[in-house]
Design an enzyme around this catalytic site. Structure first.
Site, PDB file in Angstrom:
ATOM      1  N   GLU A  52       0.827  -1.209   0.000  1.00  0.00           N
ATOM      2  CA  GLU A  52       0.000   0.000   0.000  1.00  0.00           C
ATOM      3  C   GLU A  52       0.864   1.262   0.000  1.00  0.00           C
ATOM      4  O   GLU A  52       0.431   2.341   0.413  1.00  0.00           O
ATOM      5  CB  GLU A  52      -0.957  -0.040   1.188  1.00  0.00           C
ATOM      6  N   TYR A  83     -11.113  17.085  20.460  1.00  0.00           N
ATOM      7  CA  TYR A  83      -9.849  16.456  20.121  1.00  0.00           C
ATOM      8  C   TYR A  83      -9.863  15.820  18.738  1.00  0.00           C
ATOM      9  O   TYR A  83      -8.841  15.803  18.043  1.00  0.00           O
ATOM     10  CB  TYR A  83      -9.451  15.459  21.210  1.00  0.00           C
TER      11      TYR A  83
END
Length: 210
Positions: A73, A119
């Site tokens: 990948e 966050y």
């Protein structure tokens, strides 16, 4: 950071991810940019048992310099380095909740991770869902390039998350935050959670981009 230090950091953080269940078997891959190229975990390697010396090194043009063969990948990593200036590391995991989320049929492809917490907004940002292609298909890189560097994180349909960061620690933390948010989305799936407003999201960008 020197190449030696980068290799050691990859091994340490990859083992931490593996031991805490963010990847299993030989799933997942990690890369780190160097001054003269980049490092990437080898194909079919387990993130819990990496050997520093066998981590693959590629030059700036993606040619194999040393170590084992790169992850299949590699295309998605290279696409992020090429389209997002300042990218210092890329983390691709098959973490449970984010991967499960990537299999659902009703996701917004333009924004598939809801702004549940400050966050996830600060560390991950908007996440695009990319269509399924087989692992290792170069089309994966083409789809990321088509985003033009707009997103630091994407979710590969029926596959899992990919997160870029300015350095490896930041990319790992963002990948962990994405996984935690995906878990929260499943926990809250049958309810109507309160999301951050556009104004609150804008404030986070204004304050924490300083």
């Amino acid at each position: 950071m020197s190449e030696e230090a980068a290799r050691a950091q990859i091994v340490r953080l990859a083992r931490s991810l593996f031991e805490r269940g963010y990847c299993v078997g030989s799933a997942g891959n990690i890369s780190v940019a160097l001054d003269d190229g980049w490092l990437i975990t080898p194909t079919n390697s387990c993130l819990g048992f990496l050997d520093e010396a066998r981590i693959c090194k590629l030059d700036r043009d993606g040619r194999h310099v040393s170590g084992d063969a790169p992850s299949k990948e590699v295309f998605l990593h290279r696409a992020l380095y090429e389209t997002r200036p300042g990218t210092g590391a890329v983390v691709h995991l098959h973490s449970t909740y984010a991967t499960a989320l990537s299999c659902l049929p009703d996701l917004d492809p333009d924004d598939c991770i809801a702004a549940l917490t400050p966050y996830v907004v600060m560390r991950v940002g908007r996440v695009r869902l990319l269509p399924y292609v087989r692992p290792g298909d170069p089309a994966m890189g083409d789809m990321i390039r088509a985003l033009g560097g707009a997103c630091a994180a994407v979710l590969l349909a029926n596959h899992g998350p990919v997160v870029a960061g300015p350095d490896l620690a930041s990319a790992v933390y963002a990948a962990e935050e994405l996984e935690e948010t995906a878990k929260l989305l499943f926990l809250l799936r049958d309810s109507r959670p309160q999301l951050l407003t556009a104004g609150q999201i804008e404030e986070l960008g204004r304050v924490f981009s300083r």
